[in-house]
Design a protein around this motif. Structure first.
Motif, short mmCIF file in Angstrom:
data_model
loop_
_atom_site.label_atom_id
_atom_site.label_comp_id
_atom_site.label_asym_id
_atom_site.label_seq_id
_atom_site.Cartn_x
_atom_site.Cartn_y
_atom_site.Cartn_z
N THR A 274 56.42 41.68 33.81
CA THR A 274 56.05 40.71 32.77
C THR A 274 57.20 40.45 31.81
OG1 THR A 274 55.22 42.43 31.26
CG2 THR A 274 53.66 41.52 32.88
N ALA A 275 58.39 40.98 32.13
CA ALA A 275 59.54 40.87 31.21
C ALA A 275 59.96 39.42 31.01
CB ALA A 275 60.71 41.67 31.76
N THR A 276 60.50 39.16 29.82
CA THR A 276 61.05 37.84 29.49
C THR A 276 62.55 37.97 29.25
OG1 THR A 276 60.73 38.15 27.11
CG2 THR A 276 58.86 37.25 28.38
N VAL A 277 63.21 36.85 29.12
CA VAL A 277 64.64 36.85 28.81
C VAL A 277 64.89 37.59 27.50
CG1 VAL A 277 66.59 35.39 28.17
CG2 VAL A 277 65.13 34.74 30.10
N GLU A 278 64.03 37.39 26.51
CA GLU A 278 64.18 38.07 25.23
C GLU A 278 64.02 39.58 25.39
OE1 GLU A 278 64.77 38.54 21.05
OE2 GLU A 278 65.35 37.06 22.57
N ASP A 279 63.11 40.01 26.26
CA ASP A 279 62.94 41.45 26.51
C ASP A 279 64.22 42.05 27.08
OD1 ASP A 279 60.26 41.56 25.71
OD2 ASP A 279 59.55 40.95 27.71
N VAL A 280 64.85 41.33 27.99
CA VAL A 280 66.09 41.81 28.59
C VAL A 280 67.18 41.93 27.53
CG1 VAL A 280 67.91 41.32 30.28
CG2 VAL A 280 65.51 40.86 30.85
N ARG A 281 67.27 40.94 26.65
CA ARG A 281 68.27 40.98 25.58
C ARG A 281 68.04 42.17 24.66
NH1 ARG A 281 69.37 39.71 20.41
NH2 ARG A 281 67.18 39.29 19.90
N LEU A 282 66.78 42.38 24.28
CA LEU A 282 66.46 43.49 23.37
C LEU A 282 66.69 44.84 24.02
CD1 LEU A 282 63.19 42.11 21.70
CD2 LEU A 282 65.47 42.33 20.67
N TYR A 283 66.47 44.92 25.33
CA TYR A 283 66.68 46.20 26.01
C TYR A 283 68.17 46.55 26.07
CZ TYR A 283 66.34 49.98 29.40
OH TYR A 283 66.41 51.21 30.02
N GLN A 284 69.01 45.55 26.30
CA GLN A 284 70.45 45.82 26.28
C GLN A 284 70.91 46.23 24.89
OE1 GLN A 284 72.99 43.99 29.60
NE2 GLN A 284 72.22 42.26 28.46
N LEU A 285 70.33 45.63 23.88
CA LEU A 285 70.63 46.02 22.50
C LEU A 285 70.18 47.46 22.27
CD1 LEU A 285 71.67 45.14 19.71
CD2 LEU A 285 69.35 44.33 19.20
N HIS A 286 69.03 47.82 22.80
CA HIS A 286 68.51 49.19 22.69
C HIS A 286 69.48 50.19 23.34
CE1 HIS A 286 65.84 52.64 23.18
NE2 HIS A 286 66.06 52.59 24.49
N LEU A 287 70.00 49.88 24.52
CA LEU A 287 70.94 50.77 25.20
C LEU A 287 72.21 50.94 24.37
CD1 LEU A 287 70.67 49.54 28.92
CD2 LEU A 287 69.64 51.59 27.91
N ALA A 288 72.66 49.85 23.75
CA ALA A 288 73.86 49.92 22.92
C ALA A 288 73.64 50.81 21.70
CB ALA A 288 74.27 48.52 22.48
N LYS A 289 72.47 50.68 21.08
CA LYS A 289 72.17 51.49 19.89
C LYS A 289 72.00 52.97 20.23
CE LYS A 289 70.02 47.87 17.06
NZ LYS A 289 68.77 47.40 16.41
N GLN A 290 71.59 53.26 21.47
CA GLN A 290 71.44 54.64 21.89
C GLN A 290 72.78 55.29 22.26
OE1 GLN A 290 68.49 56.43 21.85
NE2 GLN A 290 67.75 54.60 20.78
N HIS A 291 73.84 54.50 22.24
CA HIS A 291 75.21 54.97 22.52
C HIS A 291 75.35 55.56 23.93
CE1 HIS A 291 76.26 54.21 18.36
NE2 HIS A 291 75.24 54.96 17.97
N PHE A 292 74.67 54.96 24.88
CA PHE A 292 74.86 55.38 26.27
C PHE A 292 76.27 54.98 26.70
CE2 PHE A 292 70.14 55.06 26.43
CZ PHE A 292 69.88 56.35 26.85
N GLY A 293 76.87 55.80 27.57
CA GLY A 293 78.20 55.49 28.08
C GLY A 293 78.18 54.33 29.04
N ALA A 294 79.36 53.78 29.31
CA ALA A 294 79.48 52.64 30.22
C ALA A 294 78.90 52.92 31.60
CB ALA A 294 80.94 52.21 30.33
N PRO A 295 79.11 54.11 32.19
CA PRO A 295 78.55 54.36 33.53
C PRO A 295 77.03 54.26 33.56
CG PRO A 295 80.25 55.96 33.05
CD PRO A 295 79.99 55.21 31.78
N THR A 296 76.36 54.83 32.54
CA THR A 296 74.90 54.80 32.49
C THR A 296 74.39 53.38 32.31
OG1 THR A 296 74.84 57.02 31.54
CG2 THR A 296 72.87 55.68 31.27
N VAL A 297 75.02 52.65 31.40
CA VAL A 297 74.60 51.26 31.14
C VAL A 297 74.81 50.41 32.38
CG1 VAL A 297 75.10 49.18 29.81
CG2 VAL A 297 75.01 51.40 28.66
N ASN A 298 75.92 50.60 33.06
CA ASN A 298 76.22 49.77 34.23
C ASN A 298 75.27 50.05 35.40
OD1 ASN A 298 78.26 48.51 32.84
ND2 ASN A 298 79.89 49.76 33.70
#
Length: 290
Positions: free
Chosen positions: A47-71
């Motif tokens: 049921t995800a939307t484009v806005e959900d995807v944007r917010l989730y990437q923002l969430h990953l950035a705020k959690q300070h996950f490393g590049a390998p995990t995010v990728n």
């Protein structure tokens, strides 16, 4: 094995990955990241939307996950959106992070000799020898079978290495001698380096632990892992003026630029290059005074 699916959506994604022959390890990783996305949404991920995807990437950035995990999360979501959901418009908004490449840690030949001499027994000396003498990844070392040794052609067969590709690597006379010493002592039947239960191979984690402990015993201050032995193999070949394309094939690299990373640490190669300043100085010395 992958846990029994709890929903038709999960089952479909598993089937989509299985049809493309993704390994169990990759499937588990992808499912984990889709589960995390679902937890973030608080509802089914289909049921995800484009806005959900944007917010989730923002969430990953705020959690300070490393590049390998995010990728990996991005790759998993792209597969889910493109293949399982058939909603490519969601995948278009996913962004990978650039992972800075660092020069690999490499042992010089004296350090390498100390590490091999300190190996705790024939089994680990042979395993270290395969990692350094043939340039194999740790996963490839532990997956070797006795039948992969071809002493007539002096090669080792690497079955389904990274990228699910088979390849052959060189088998040096010294390494063959160590492998024979190990075989005569233990008579392994299927796996060349069996685990505590001979039905299974030694784990990559076990080999990594022993490499670290042996490096400390040998008095090596560098941070050493099985991959350090592979790095050292490639670097020492480069310093011996082996063609970089040959090294690429031996390592099983898909891209030459990956192999080229070793030029940063091939000290002998760098040292042997004549600086243009030397030629300039020589020309200046030969010119008559003005």
């Amino acid at each position: 094995m992958i846990d029994k699916p709890t929903s038709p959506l999960r089952q479909r994604m598993i089937e989509d990955m299985t049809a493309r022959r993704y390994t169990e390890k990759v499937q588990k990783s992808y499912l984990l990241h889709i589960s995390r996305f679902a937890v973030f949404l608080g509802r089914s991920p289909d049921t995800a939307t484009v806005e959900d995807v944007r917010l989730y990437q923002l969430h990953l950035a705020k959690q300070h996950f490393g590049a390998p995990t995010v990728n990996v999360a991005v790759v998993a979501l792209r597969f889910f959106f493109n293949v399982t959901l058939e909603r490519p418009e969601l995948a278009r908004h996913l962004t990978s992070l650039h992972k800075p490449r660092r020069a690999p840690v490499v042992l010089n030949q004296e350090e390498m000799a100390r590490l091999l001499e300190a190996a705790p027994g024939l089994k680990y000396k042979a395993a270290f020898g395969v990692a350094y003498g043939a340039g194999l990844r740790v996963s490839e070392v532990v997956a070797l079978k006795v039948s992969d040794i071809d002493s007539k052609r002096m090669t080792l067969r690497v079955e389904q290495g990274k990228g699910q590709r088979d390849r052959y690597v060189m088998l040096s006379p010294q390494l063959l001698e160590w492998l024979r010493d190990w075989w005569r002592a233990a008579r392994p039947q299927a796996w060349l380096f069996p685990g505590q239960n001979p039905v299974n191979p030694m784990s990559a984690r076990q080999l990594s632990r022993v490499v670290r402990e042996t490096a400390r015993t040998a008095g090596i201050a560098k941070r050493v892992s099985p991959h350090t032995l592979r790095h050292s193999f490639a670097t020492h070949l480069l310093e011996q003026n082996v063609d970089i394309r040959v090294i690429q094939v031996l390592l099983g690299h898909a891209k030459l630029e990956t192999t080229a990373l070793y030029t940063q640490v091939a000290v002998n190669t760098i040292r042997d290059v004549t600086s243009p300043l030397e030629k300039l100085t020589a020309n200046l010395a030969g010119r008559p005074p003005v």
